[in-house]
Write an enzyme that holds these catalytic residues in place. Structure first.
Site, mmCIF file in Angstrom:
data_model
loop_
_atom_site.group_PDB
_atom_site.id
_atom_site.type_symbol
_atom_site.label_atom_id
_atom_site.label_comp_id
_atom_site.label_asym_id
_atom_site.label_seq_id
_atom_site.Cartn_x
_atom_site.Cartn_y
_atom_site.Cartn_z
ATOM 1 N N GLU A 55 16.458 -12.188 50.138
ATOM 2 C CA GLU A 55 17.119 -13.281 50.469
ATOM 3 C C GLU A 55 16.250 -14.196 51.423
ATOM 4 O O GLU A 55 16.075 -15.465 51.089
ATOM 5 C CB GLU A 55 18.584 -13.175 51.268
ATOM 6 C CG GLU A 55 19.302 -12.609 50.332
ATOM 7 C CD GLU A 55 19.389 -10.896 50.503
ATOM 8 O OE1 GLU A 55 20.205 -10.247 50.604
ATOM 9 O OE2 GLU A 55 18.119 -10.431 50.822
ATOM 10 N N SER A 174 -3.305 23.824 29.020
ATOM 11 C CA SER A 174 -2.355 22.898 28.774
ATOM 12 C C SER A 174 -2.916 21.453 28.518
ATOM 13 O O SER A 174 -2.059 20.605 28.191
ATOM 14 C CB SER A 174 -1.124 22.795 29.700
ATOM 15 O OG SER A 174 -1.589 22.233 31.015
ATOM 16 N N ARG A 190 5.572 8.328 38.326
ATOM 17 C CA ARG A 190 5.247 8.829 39.553
ATOM 18 C C ARG A 190 5.216 7.629 40.557
ATOM 19 O O ARG A 190 5.643 7.895 41.603
ATOM 20 C CB ARG A 190 3.754 9.424 39.776
ATOM 21 C CG ARG A 190 3.675 10.928 38.912
ATOM 22 C CD ARG A 190 2.276 11.142 39.215
ATOM 23 N NE ARG A 190 1.930 12.553 39.074
ATOM 24 C CZ ARG A 190 0.519 13.212 38.815
ATOM 25 N NH1 ARG A 190 -0.144 12.629 39.543
ATOM 26 N NH2 ARG A 190 0.660 14.453 38.321
ATOM 27 N N THR A 202 1.419 25.825 40.596
ATOM 28 C CA THR A 202 0.795 24.776 40.004
ATOM 29 C C THR A 202 -0.414 24.418 41.100
ATOM 30 O O THR A 202 -1.394 24.213 40.298
ATOM 31 C CB THR A 202 1.692 23.352 39.986
ATOM 32 O OG1 THR A 202 2.835 23.777 39.232
ATOM 33 C CG2 THR A 202 0.986 22.353 39.350
ATOM 34 N N ASP A 206 -3.855 24.562 38.811
ATOM 35 C CA ASP A 206 -4.484 23.286 38.343
ATOM 36 C C ASP A 206 -5.335 22.496 39.437
ATOM 37 O O ASP A 206 -5.817 21.760 39.305
ATOM 38 C CB ASP A 206 -3.567 22.659 37.723
ATOM 39 C CG ASP A 206 -2.613 23.133 36.491
ATOM 40 O OD1 ASP A 206 -3.379 24.066 35.946
ATOM 41 O OD2 ASP A 206 -1.452 22.927 36.440
ATOM 42 N N ARG A 213 -2.740 7.427 39.409
ATOM 43 C CA ARG A 213 -4.158 6.825 39.136
ATOM 44 C C ARG A 213 -4.267 6.002 38.024
ATOM 45 O O ARG A 213 -4.948 5.061 37.890
ATOM 46 C CB ARG A 213 -4.920 8.173 38.898
ATOM 47 C CG ARG A 213 -5.237 9.129 40.007
ATOM 48 C CD ARG A 213 -6.010 10.047 39.550
ATOM 49 N NE ARG A 213 -5.822 11.005 38.551
ATOM 50 C CZ ARG A 213 -4.888 12.068 38.602
ATOM 51 N NH1 ARG A 213 -4.359 12.160 39.687
ATOM 52 N NH2 ARG A 213 -4.604 12.600 37.652
#
Length: 363
Positions: A55, A174, A190, A202, A206, A213
């Site tokens: 506002e 994967s 994300r 994870t 990984d 990104r």
């Protein structure tokens, strides 16, 4: 652009609210449009925390363009605030400016406001209306409403799988099941979240950065790792840049000191089984003003979060392929009857590139 009715005005205000999708946390994403004689004379959206609300931005925009806002209508996607927080009340700013009418999409769920903003405007003689494009406004701020009404964030679990529900080959490979368009779209989700959450499995498998990104964003979400035994490697990429929260269930002073040196914060939340208390974690994240959590984890943590009723929505990308005997989406117990199934409703189904994106919400 001419605004001839409230629906047009609110649609334009929602367009402005979306400009704060990645930046307003922990505040809601709010847009405001000021209209006089069917002409837009001021526009704005809520700035990062501690800066001007929508506002005030719109009023400033109108004045900077030489317009007189007295007698105008303000379309705002959330009820104007009526309390002093990091900034003064927006309701007071609208009153002082001489706005004649205020149309809000939805009432503010914050107990410090909750109808008081609109009441304050009416007391000052300003005509008010509420409920225009209410569903759209709620959707834009689903995490803020969750935190205000349930004391915990909205939790969205993302996964990419083949049509037969497999997320990785039997050997763990994967990359990549889905196409580039779906992967980039995942980064957009994300970016809108306040925090990205994963598990130690994870991290070990990984070593992800767990940041945004593929889309341009001025703010990176908080990174959170569920790690019951504090097994994380202090050199893990998720710790780069500092600010990562590591949620654990077991004390390890020596390891904690190493992680503190990497800029991480350790959160102790053990349950009776020596694991992380996931429901307690969600309440803790709410206390820390996290509105939306984006989960990208493996099947074990995914299954645990679902079993503990910690997930509100699934964000699934399904690729047009079959992987056969491979890793699945969720580690959930076998059912003897269909009465025990986890029920969801399809909220949105959309093709992204060659893949299918499904938003499904738990009842």
């Amino acid at each position: 652009m001419e605004i001839s009715n409230d629906l047009q005005g609110m649609r334009h205000a929602l367009h402005w609210a979306e400009k704060g999708l990645f930046t307003t946390t922990p505040n809601p994403r709010v847009g405001c449009v000021i209209v006089k004689d069917c002409k837009i004379i001021g526009e704005g959206h809520t700035q990062p925390a501690g800066q001007a609300h929508a506002e005030v931005q719109a009023l400033h925009d109108a004045r900077s363009r030489g317009f007189d806002v007295r007698g105008a209508t303000a379309y705002v996607t959330l009820e104007p605030c009526s309390h002093h927080g990091r900034t003064p009340p927006c309701a007071d700013a609208l009153i002082s400016a001489g706005i004649a009418r205020v149309v809000a999409a939805i009432a503010d769920p914050n107990p410090l406001v909750a109808g008081q903003g609109l009441a304050k405007l009416r007391t000052a003689g300003i005509e008010t209306a509420c409920g225009v494009l209410e569903a759209e406004a709620h959707e834009l701020n689903i995490g803020f409403f969750s935190r205000m009404q349930r004391a915990k964030p909205w939790v969205r679990m993302k996964a990419a799988a083949s049509l037969d529900g497999k997320t990785a080959l039997h050997n763990g490979r994967s990359q990549w099941i889905t196409g580039q368009a779906a992967r980039d779209d995942g980064h957009w989700w994300r970016a809108r979240a306040c925090a990205i959450l994963t598990g130690i499995g994870t991290i070990k498998a990984d070593d992800p950065q767990l940041n945004v990104r593929a889309v341009d964003t001025p703010r990176q979400p908080r990174r959170i790792v569920v790690d019951s035994r504090l097994d994380i490697d202090p050199e893990a990429r998720v710790l780069q840049g500092g600010g990562t929260w590591i949620v654990t269930a077991q004390k390890n002073p020596e390891k904690e000191a190493l992680l503190h040196d990497r800029g991480a914060e350790i959160i102790m939340l053990p349950n009776a089984q020596g694991k992380v208390d996931l429901p307690a974690l969600m309440l803790e994240l709410g206390r820390r003003q996290i509105n939306e959590v984006h989960v990208e984890a493996g099947l074990k943590l995914n299954g645990s979060l679902i079993r503990e009723a910690c997930v509100d929505e699934l964000l699934l990308y399904l690729a047009p392929n079959l992987l056969g005997d491979a890793r699945g989406l969720f580690d959930l117990p076998a059912l003897d009857t269909l009465d025990g199934k986890y029920a969801l409703s399809f909220h949105e189904v959309k093709q992204i590139g060659l893949d299918l994106r499904i938003l499904a919400r738990f009842f």
